[in-house]
Design a protein around this motif. Structure first.
Motif, PDB file in Angstrom:
ATOM      1  N   SER A  52       0.832  -1.198   0.000  1.00 38.87           N
ATOM      2  CA  SER A  52       0.000   0.000   0.000  1.00 38.87           C
ATOM      3  C   SER A  52       0.870   1.252   0.000  1.00 38.87           C
ATOM      4  CB  SER A  52      -0.915   0.006   1.228  1.00 38.87           C
ATOM      5  OG  SER A  52      -1.607   1.234   1.311  1.00 38.87           O
ATOM      6  N   PHE A  53       0.403   2.278  -0.670  1.00 39.86           N
ATOM      7  CA  PHE A  53       1.109   3.544  -0.727  1.00 39.86           C
ATOM      8  C   PHE A  53       1.288   4.134   0.682  1.00 39.86           C
ATOM      9  CE2 PHE A  53       1.957   7.952  -1.508  1.00 39.86           C
ATOM     10  CZ  PHE A  53       2.577   8.015  -2.737  1.00 39.86           C
ATOM     11  N   GLU A  54       0.353   3.850   1.561  1.00 39.10           N
ATOM     12  CA  GLU A  54       0.367   4.432   2.907  1.00 39.10           C
ATOM     13  C   GLU A  54       1.515   3.928   3.769  1.00 39.10           C
ATOM     14  OE1 GLU A  54      -3.480   3.818   4.641  1.00 39.10           O
ATOM     15  OE2 GLU A  54      -4.423   3.873   2.666  1.00 39.10           O
ATOM     16  N   THR A  55       2.158   2.850   3.354  1.00 38.22           N
ATOM     17  CA  THR A  55       3.219   2.258   4.169  1.00 38.22           C
ATOM     18  C   THR A  55       4.590   2.860   3.894  1.00 38.22           C
ATOM     19  OG1 THR A  55       3.586   0.494   2.544  1.00 38.22           O
ATOM     20  CG2 THR A  55       1.953   0.088   4.272  1.00 38.22           C
ATOM     21  N   LEU A  56       4.643   3.874   3.022  1.00 34.45           N
ATOM     22  CA  LEU A  56       5.933   4.522   2.774  1.00 34.45           C
ATOM     23  C   LEU A  56       6.521   5.044   4.081  1.00 34.45           C
ATOM     24  CD1 LEU A  56       5.447   6.620  -0.500  1.00 34.45           C
ATOM     25  CD2 LEU A  56       7.061   4.757  -0.160  1.00 34.45           C
ATOM     26  N   ASN A  57       7.821   4.888   4.243  1.00 39.13           N
ATOM     27  CA  ASN A  57       8.479   5.364   5.460  1.00 39.13           C
ATOM     28  C   ASN A  57       8.494   6.895   5.506  1.00 39.13           C
ATOM     29  OD1 ASN A  57       9.099   2.780   6.372  1.00 39.13           O
ATOM     30  ND2 ASN A  57      11.012   2.714   5.183  1.00 39.13           N
ATOM     31  N   GLY A  58       8.212   7.436   6.647  1.00 42.04           N
ATOM     32  CA  GLY A  58       8.313   8.872   6.856  1.00 42.04           C
ATOM     33  C   GLY A  58       7.127   9.677   6.412  1.00 42.04           C
ATOM     34  N   VAL A  59       6.015   9.044   6.047  1.00 41.28           N
ATOM     35  CA  VAL A  59       4.834   9.800   5.638  1.00 41.28           C
ATOM     36  C   VAL A  59       3.855   9.870   6.796  1.00 41.28           C
ATOM     37  CG1 VAL A  59       5.136   9.072   3.238  1.00 41.28           C
ATOM     38  CG2 VAL A  59       3.567   7.804   4.729  1.00 41.28           C
ATOM     39  N   GLU A  60       3.014  10.860   6.722  1.00 39.23           N
ATOM     40  CA  GLU A  60       1.989  11.040   7.753  1.00 39.23           C
ATOM     41  C   GLU A  60       0.625  10.882   7.112  1.00 39.23           C
ATOM     42  OE1 GLU A  60       0.540  14.983   9.821  1.00 39.23           O
ATOM     43  OE2 GLU A  60       2.386  14.281  10.792  1.00 39.23           O
ATOM     44  N   VAL A  61      -0.183   9.993   7.671  1.00 36.37           N
ATOM     45  CA  VAL A  61      -1.490   9.684   7.087  1.00 36.37           C
ATOM     46  C   VAL A  61      -2.591  10.205   8.007  1.00 36.37           C
ATOM     47  CG1 VAL A  61      -3.017   7.875   6.238  1.00 36.37           C
ATOM     48  CG2 VAL A  61      -0.533   7.619   6.006  1.00 36.37           C
ATOM     49  N   ALA A  62      -3.524  10.966   7.413  1.00 28.26           N
ATOM     50  CA  ALA A  62      -4.675  11.475   8.169  1.00 28.26           C
ATOM     51  C   ALA A  62      -5.916  11.299   7.316  1.00 28.26           C
ATOM     52  CB  ALA A  62      -4.461  12.941   8.540  1.00 28.26           C
ATOM     53  N   GLU A  63      -7.079  11.261   7.980  1.00 25.68           N
ATOM     54  CA  GLU A  63      -8.329  11.070   7.260  1.00 25.68           C
ATOM     55  C   GLU A  63      -9.249  12.247   7.502  1.00 25.68           C
ATOM     56  OE1 GLU A  63     -10.350   7.408   7.559  1.00 25.68           O
ATOM     57  OE2 GLU A  63      -8.524   6.172   7.544  1.00 25.68           O
ATOM     58  N   SER A  77     -13.304  13.809   6.049  1.00 22.09           N
ATOM     59  CA  SER A  77     -14.624  13.223   5.811  1.00 22.09           C
ATOM     60  C   SER A  77     -14.675  12.435   4.503  1.00 22.09           C
ATOM     61  CB  SER A  77     -15.685  14.330   5.791  1.00 22.09           C
ATOM     62  OG  SER A  77     -15.362  15.299   4.793  1.00 22.09           O
ATOM     63  N   ARG A  78     -13.925  12.892   3.502  1.00 24.14           N
ATOM     64  CA  ARG A  78     -13.993  12.219   2.204  1.00 24.14           C
ATOM     65  C   ARG A  78     -12.655  11.646   1.761  1.00 24.14           C
ATOM     66  NH1 ARG A  78     -16.576  15.889  -2.251  1.00 24.14           N
ATOM     67  NH2 ARG A  78     -16.070  13.976  -3.398  1.00 24.14           N
ATOM     68  N   ASP A  79     -11.553  12.327   2.115  1.00 24.68           N
ATOM     69  CA  ASP A  79     -10.248  11.965   1.576  1.00 24.68           C
ATOM     70  C   ASP A  79      -9.318  11.430   2.656  1.00 24.68           C
ATOM     71  OD1 ASP A  79     -11.186  12.984  -0.822  1.00 24.68           O
ATOM     72  OD2 ASP A  79     -10.367  14.991  -0.447  1.00 24.68           O
ATOM     73  N   LYS A  80      -8.397  10.603   2.199  1.00 30.14           N
ATOM     74  CA  LYS A  80      -7.283  10.215   3.048  1.00 30.14           C
ATOM     75  C   LYS A  80      -6.086  11.045   2.592  1.00 30.14           C
ATOM     76  CE  LYS A  80      -6.796   6.111   4.595  1.00 30.14           C
ATOM     77  NZ  LYS A  80      -6.564   4.645   4.777  1.00 30.14           N
ATOM     78  N   ILE A  81      -5.481  11.775   3.524  1.00 29.62           N
ATOM     79  CA  ILE A  81      -4.399  12.704   3.221  1.00 29.62           C
ATOM     80  C   ILE A  81      -3.075  12.062   3.586  1.00 29.62           C
ATOM     81  CG2 ILE A  81      -3.428  14.982   3.681  1.00 29.62           C
ATOM     82  CD1 ILE A  81      -6.263  15.895   4.421  1.00 29.62           C
ATOM     83  N   ILE A  82      -2.176  11.984   2.598  1.00 35.35           N
ATOM     84  CA  ILE A  82      -0.838  11.438   2.820  1.00 35.35           C
ATOM     85  C   ILE A  82       0.149  12.589   2.663  1.00 35.35           C
ATOM     86  CG2 ILE A  82       0.897   9.787   2.030  1.00 35.35           C
ATOM     87  CD1 ILE A  82      -1.350   8.037   0.989  1.00 35.35           C
ATOM     88  N   ASP A  83       0.770  12.976   3.748  1.00 39.11           N
ATOM     89  CA  ASP A  83       1.719  14.082   3.759  1.00 39.11           C
ATOM     90  C   ASP A  83       3.136  13.510   3.659  1.00 39.11           C
ATOM     91  OD1 ASP A  83       3.199  16.372   4.111  1.00 39.11           O
ATOM     92  OD2 ASP A  83       1.911  17.157   5.713  1.00 39.11           O
ATOM     93  N   LEU A  84       3.820  13.881   2.594  1.00 43.42           N
ATOM     94  CA  LEU A  84       5.182  13.393   2.401  1.00 43.42           C
ATOM     95  C   LEU A  84       6.194  14.150   3.250  1.00 43.42           C
ATOM     96  CD1 LEU A  84       5.075  13.003  -1.496  1.00 43.42           C
ATOM     97  CD2 LEU A  84       4.578  11.284   0.228  1.00 43.42           C
ATOM     98  N   LYS A  85       5.754  15.234   3.897  1.00 46.05           N
ATOM     99  CA  LYS A  85       6.561  16.001   4.847  1.00 46.05           C
ATOM    100  C   LYS A  85       7.861  16.521   4.217  1.00 46.05           C
ATOM    101  CE  LYS A  85       6.458  14.656   9.105  1.00 46.05           C
ATOM    102  NZ  LYS A  85       6.627  13.877  10.354  1.00 46.05           N
ATOM    103  N   GLY A  86       7.757  16.913   2.942  1.00 47.49           N
ATOM    104  CA  GLY A  86       8.896  17.529   2.252  1.00 47.49           C
ATOM    105  C   GLY A  86      10.036  16.597   1.940  1.00 47.49           C
ATOM    106  N   GLN A  87       9.842  15.306   2.085  1.00 50.50           N
ATOM    107  CA  GLN A  87      10.932  14.357   1.896  1.00 50.50           C
ATOM    108  C   GLN A  87      10.926  13.767   0.487  1.00 50.50           C
ATOM    109  OE1 GLN A  87      10.945  11.398   4.972  1.00 50.50           O
ATOM    110  NE2 GLN A  87      10.727  12.891   6.637  1.00 50.50           N
TER     111      GLN A  87
END
Length: 445
Positions: A14-25, A27-37
């Motif tokens: 899954s894309f969400e398992t990338l190291n160093g990312v922050e996952v938040a949800e 109401s409609r979207d799941k937000i994956i923040d790469l945190k500038g990396q």
């Protein structure tokens, strides 16, 4: 870059398992923040079963993003993300919208989706975009060192607002497959529009060294410039079966097939074609065999006939002088050989046994065939042009003759008249030289 595996669903990380990312949800979207990396992808899966995705703030490089399964109204958005050598694929049955917004750089990537929106992105270099509906809004440039094909099966729209510079498009081939192409405030260099399209709408754009050869049902251009370095580096030869609207359109230096403009465009008052090179069979025939060139042909024909008459006169004069010498005592009688006039006209005074005589004969035949062909073309083309002018005066929309009426004439012009032209010129000059080299008796003072 890893290759895409055809059997991928449920077997990829899954894309969400990338190291160093922050996952938040939300109401409609799941937000994956790469945190500038900076992240190297490999082969990952975005699961659309539960929600859409927003991926933001970072760099993705070197991998495949596989999207599925099919869920209606799902969307993937990349915000402030740089992408290099990334492939994103949705299977044909997946109706997914992919968005790229405020991305600084997208390089050597390949994206495929049902709908695609690229907004306020700076540089897209060597990027393959395949979508039924593709939109580029307020982007700086979409370019490539090598030719990149953008299929137009649904709708492709590239537009920039007034306050933005025109989108720079380089080395793109808009390949029509029955879709709709819209260009608004675009600057195209070395591009092409080809294939079969439904509708083409171009506004406030400029084309340089581009090739426009597409077929379309409807075509509209407004405030557009087409130009090229030479007549061979750019051409406009669109085939339009329905409405053609050209308003404030300029063609400069490039080659233009003007037949479709004359037949389909009702208002040509603001079309500037003065500096273009017209490449249309009827235009070429009409320009070469009527009008001012008709007078040139008559002069050329006179240059062909005059030396022949002079040779005939000289031969007849020589024969008359021979008979006169027998009757006048103080003329010394001389013996003359008799030859048919056609030999003198064909071989000159060089005879049939000399190489120069046969060269003279070949050039004479070339000149004769050339003049016969030119007379035939002149007479028949003048008839068609008179008919065209008559229909134009009666304000018929399509006044030009049908293509089958001048098809054979065009073949004769291209494959007979052009090759013979140089030989005809050489032959005419030779005959003129023979004529002015003739010696005539002058009484001594």
């Amino acid at each position: 870059m890893p290759s895409i595996t055809s059997q991928w669903f449920g077997t990829r990380t899954s894309f969400e398992t990338l190291n160093g990312v922050e996952v938040a949800e939300s109401s409609r979207d799941k937000i994956i923040d790469l945190k500038g990396q900076h992240h190297t992808l490999g082969e990952l899966h975005l699961d659309l079963e539960r929600n859409s995705y927003v991926i933001r703030n970072g760099t993705l490089e070197g991998g495949n993003i596989l999207v599925g399964p099919r869920v209606d109204a799902r969307r993937i958005t990349f915000q402030h993300v740089n992408l290099r050598e990334v492939t994103l694929r949705c299977l044909e049955e997946v109706e997914t919208e992919v968005r790229f917004t405020d991305c600084n750089g997208i390089e050597r990537c390949s994206f495929q989706a049902e709908q695609m929106l690229v907004a306020r992105c700076k540089m897209l270099e060597q990027v393959e975009l395949v979508a039924r509906r593709l939109e580029l809004e307020d982007c700086w440039a979409l370019q490539s060192d090598e030719r990149v094909v953008l299929p137009v099966s649904g709708e492709v729209r590239i537009s920039n607002r007034e306050e933005q510079p025109r989108a720079k498009l380089r080395n793109l081939d808009f390949k029509g497959a029955g879709g709709r192409l819209v260009l608004d405030r675009a600057s195209l260099r070395g591009c092409a529009i080809s294939g079969d399209l439904g509708t083409v709408l171009i506004k406030r754009s400029d084309f340089h060294d581009c090739r426009v050869v597409a077929k379309a049902q409807q075509w509209s251009e407004e405030d557009t410039t087409h130009e090229a370095e030479t007549r061979k580096t750019g051409n406009w030869a669109a085939e339009v079966s329905g409405d053609l609207k050209l308003k404030e359109v300029t063609f400069d230096t490039l080659t233009v097939d003007s037949e479709v403009i004359a037949n389909q465009c009702e208002d040509r008052s603001s079309v500037d074609i003065q500096n273009a090179f017209v490449d249309n069979e009827w235009e070429v025939l009409r320009d070469n065999y009527s009008g001012t060139l008709l007078a040139f042909h008559l002069m050329f024909l006179l240059a062909f006939i005059a030396p022949l008459l002079s040779k005939m006169g000289m031969a007849m004069g020589a024969a008359g002088l021979s008979s006169l010498a027998l009757k006048i005592p103080f003329f010394h009688a001389q013996e003359y050989d008799t030859v048919p006039v056609w030999q003198v006209l064909l071989f000159g005074f060089h005879g049939m046994k000399s190489v120069i005589g046969w060269i003279h004969a070949g050039l004479t035949m070339a000149l004769l065939v050339y003049n016969m062909g030119r007379v035939w073309l002149t007479v028949t083309i003048v008839k068609l042009r008179s008919r065209e002018e008559h229909l134009t005066m009666q304000r018929f929309r399509r006044a030009r003759p049908a293509a089958h009426k001048y098809e054979i004439k065009s073949i004769v012009h291209r494959f007979l008249m052009k090759p013979l032209f140089l030989l005809a010129i050489i032959s005419a000059l030779w005959k003129l030289w023979d004529a002015i080299q003739m010696q005539i008796p002058v009484p001594k003072v």
